[in-house]
Design a protein around this motif. Structure first.
Motif, mmCIF file in Angstrom:
data_model
loop_
_atom_site.group_PDB
_atom_site.id
_atom_site.type_symbol
_atom_site.label_atom_id
_atom_site.label_comp_id
_atom_site.label_asym_id
_atom_site.label_seq_id
_atom_site.Cartn_x
_atom_site.Cartn_y
_atom_site.Cartn_z
ATOM 1 N N LEU A 1 2.309 0.434 10.077
ATOM 2 C CA LEU A 1 2.230 1.208 8.834
ATOM 3 C C LEU A 1 3.167 0.638 7.773
ATOM 4 O O LEU A 1 2.791 0.510 6.593
ATOM 5 C CB LEU A 1 2.560 2.669 9.107
ATOM 6 N N ALA A 2 4.367 0.258 8.181
ATOM 7 C CA ALA A 2 5.320 -0.320 7.230
ATOM 8 C C ALA A 2 4.782 -1.638 6.669
ATOM 9 O O ALA A 2 4.871 -1.898 5.455
ATOM 10 C CB ALA A 2 6.662 -0.549 7.923
ATOM 11 N N ALA A 3 4.196 -2.461 7.541
ATOM 12 C CA ALA A 3 3.617 -3.738 7.092
ATOM 13 C C ALA A 3 2.406 -3.492 6.190
ATOM 14 O O ALA A 3 2.187 -4.213 5.209
ATOM 15 C CB ALA A 3 3.217 -4.586 8.294
ATOM 16 N N ALA A 4 1.623 -2.457 6.515
ATOM 17 C CA ALA A 4 0.443 -2.131 5.713
ATOM 18 C C ALA A 4 0.838 -1.705 4.304
ATOM 19 O O ALA A 4 0.181 -2.077 3.319
ATOM 20 C CB ALA A 4 -0.353 -1.020 6.398
ATOM 21 N N GLY B 1 -0.243 6.650 2.304
ATOM 22 C CA GLY B 1 0.390 5.944 1.200
ATOM 23 C C GLY B 1 -0.172 4.553 0.970
ATOM 24 O O GLY B 1 0.523 3.678 0.445
ATOM 25 N N ILE B 2 -1.424 4.342 1.349
ATOM 26 C CA ILE B 2 -2.079 3.039 1.197
ATOM 27 C C ILE B 2 -3.316 3.214 0.319
ATOM 28 O O ILE B 2 -4.159 4.072 0.593
ATOM 29 C CB ILE B 2 -2.500 2.454 2.559
ATOM 30 N N ALA B 3 -3.424 2.419 -0.725
ATOM 31 C CA ALA B 3 -4.588 2.495 -1.613
ATOM 32 C C ALA B 3 -5.811 1.887 -0.926
ATOM 33 O O ALA B 3 -5.692 0.996 -0.078
ATOM 34 C CB ALA B 3 -4.306 1.756 -2.913
ATOM 35 N N HIS C 1 -5.785 -8.029 4.464
ATOM 36 C CA HIS C 1 -4.812 -6.947 4.614
ATOM 37 C C HIS C 1 -4.969 -6.391 6.031
ATOM 38 O O HIS C 1 -5.394 -5.254 6.225
ATOM 39 C CB HIS C 1 -5.038 -5.858 3.562
ATOM 40 N N SER C 2 -4.608 -7.208 7.006
ATOM 41 C CA SER C 2 -4.920 -6.903 8.408
ATOM 42 C C SER C 2 -4.206 -5.659 8.926
ATOM 43 O O SER C 2 -4.768 -4.902 9.730
ATOM 44 C CB SER C 2 -4.588 -8.108 9.289
ATOM 45 N N ASN C 3 -2.987 -5.431 8.470
ATOM 46 C CA ASN C 3 -2.266 -4.239 8.930
ATOM 47 C C ASN C 3 -2.842 -2.970 8.317
ATOM 48 O O ASN C 3 -3.024 -1.957 9.001
ATOM 49 C CB ASN C 3 -0.778 -4.366 8.592
ATOM 50 N N ALA C 4 -3.144 -3.023 7.022
ATOM 51 C CA ALA C 4 -3.759 -1.869 6.366
ATOM 52 C C ALA C 4 -5.133 -1.586 6.965
ATOM 53 O O ALA C 4 -5.535 -0.425 7.112
ATOM 54 C CB ALA C 4 -3.868 -2.125 4.863
ATOM 55 N N ALA C 5 -5.846 -2.651 7.319
ATOM 56 C CA ALA C 5 -7.160 -2.481 7.956
ATOM 57 C C ALA C 5 -7.005 -1.750 9.288
ATOM 58 O O ALA C 5 -7.806 -0.872 9.634
ATOM 59 C CB ALA C 5 -7.818 -3.839 8.169
ATOM 60 N N LYS D 1 -2.784 -2.376 -0.023
ATOM 61 C CA LYS D 1 -4.118 -1.777 -0.062
ATOM 62 C C LYS D 1 -4.945 -2.273 1.105
ATOM 63 O O LYS D 1 -4.590 -3.228 1.804
ATOM 64 C CB LYS D 1 -4.829 -2.121 -1.372
ATOM 65 N N VAL D 2 -6.086 -1.604 1.309
ATOM 66 C CA VAL D 2 -7.114 -2.060 2.236
ATOM 67 C C VAL D 2 -8.416 -2.120 1.463
ATOM 68 O O VAL D 2 -8.709 -1.247 0.632
ATOM 69 C CB VAL D 2 -7.230 -1.119 3.461
ATOM 70 N N VAL D 3 -9.212 -3.168 1.682
ATOM 71 C CA VAL D 3 -10.477 -3.345 0.973
ATOM 72 C C VAL D 3 -11.613 -3.014 1.940
ATOM 73 O O VAL D 3 -11.756 -3.652 2.990
ATOM 74 C CB VAL D 3 -10.634 -4.780 0.434
#
Length: 363
Positions: free
Chosen positions: A32-35, A64-66, A286-290, A40-42
């Protein structure tokens, strides 16, 4: 002595479980911190209102991630991805796509990475939370493509101010001259819902029915999905073969007399994985957000938001189904044809669709 041994045994079991819980929580916090640093995540998927209006705001508020959402038909997104990747561009992290694009393009052309190893939330990996006894990965390796939904599929919709329910009991009723020029459908000669339904009709009713329905009855097509429901509500085309449940539901709430039909006397009900199959892109930027997004989307909260907004039946055991249309819920003991079955998608439907295309394009 026996009591002491029993306590030691309990501690030996409890400690690893506690450590395991701390391990996933620690890993989750790090991801989560890395994300959040990625920003953002696409996500690419169909233009569903529930995605923009409900799911994305909830995800962003929760983590908290767009979310950058690329909306379009699965075939359009696939074409975009091919072009971008041909130029060395990797812009998308997560795909929410239909079975044809998922199986034949994303999986078939190695555009996705294994999703199963990315799942970490206990409620997502816990088999007891799923009706199949596990998260259902439907690809041959059972690692890439997660299917979270299984609903009885809509066959068609009618406006009962213009078409009475008793006038639509069997497939031959669709061929009544009274309905010539009064039926709307997605184009059955291009990849998508129109071609999928055409394949279903061909498979169940034969080529003569296809000719009579799609040629003699002069149905009207459009690429604008909202146009279908507008036509249906106004009675311009009171029979709609490919309206979307999430587009029709607001009309029903407004009082329009729209009836969803799941089967006819000579067309048994089918199930499908609509609205989408879940995959994660290879070389995701954005592998962590994904990873955060796919875990949350497969959780009770994420899936239930989509189920409520879209009206699809989930494969989770802990999602409230009281709000669903009973017709969408598969009945116990019924052997439904599965329109999202992997082999059917990559072989049977593909071959049947080619026959339908050849027939209709030669008219």
């Amino acid at each position: 002595m026996a009591t002491v041994l029993a306590l030691l045994l309990l501690l030996s079991i409890a400690l690893p479980v506690g450590a395991q819980q701390k391990n996933w929580e620690k890993e989750w916090s790090e991801i989560l911190a890395a994300a959040k640093k990625e920003g953002k995540v696409v996500v690419a998927g169909s233009p569903d209102p529930v995605m923009r209006n409900e799911l994305i705001p909830k995800f962003t508020a929760r983590h908290g991630i767009a979310v950058e959402f690329i909306a379009g038909r699965s075939s359009q997104i696939a074409a975009r991805v091919r072009t971008e990747r041909g130029s060395g561009i990797y812009s998308i992290d997560v795909y929410l796509s239909g079975p044809d694009t998922t199986a034949n393009v994303l999986y078939g052309e190695n555009m996705i990475d294994p999703l199963k190893p990315l799942l970490i939330l206990p409620e997502v990996v816990d088999g007891s939370k799923w009706k199949k006894g596990r998260p259902w990965f439907i690809d041959p390796e059972e690692r890439f493509v997660l299917r979270p939904f299984s609903s009885v599929a809509s066959l068609l919709f009618i406006n009962t101010d213009y078409v009475k329910p008793e006038e639509m009991r069997s497939a031959k009723d669709l061929l009544n001259p009274r309905w010539r020029g009064k039926i709307s459908t997605e184009d059955p000669t291009t990849t998508g819902a129109g071609a999928n339904l055409g394949s279903r009709f061909y498979n169940q009713l034969g080529d003569e029915f296809i000719k009579k329905l799609y040629i003699d009855q002069k149905p009207v097509s459009t690429r604008e999905r909202r146009q279908f429901t507008d036509w249906l509500a106004r009675g311009t085309y009171p029979i709609c073969l490919n309206c979307r449940e999430d587009d029709v539901r607001p009309l029903q709430k407004e009082g329009f007399k729209i009836l969803e039909i799941f089967e006819l006397a000579d067309v048994p009900g089918t199930i499908n994985g609509s609205p989408w199959l879940l995959t994660v892109a290879s070389k995701a930027p954005h592998s962590n957000a994904a990873r955060i997004f796919v875990n949350w989307l497969a959780s009770k909260e994420g899936i239930e938001i989509y189920s409520r907004g879209y009206g699809s039946v989930t494969l989770r055991t802990d999602v409230d189904e009281s709000f669903l249309n009973p017709g969408n819920i598969p009945r116990p003991g019924v052997n439904y044809f599965d329109d999202t079955d992997w082999k059917w998608v990559i072989t049977g439907r593909k071959e049947t669709r080619s026959k339908v295309w050849k027939m209709l394009k030669s008219r």
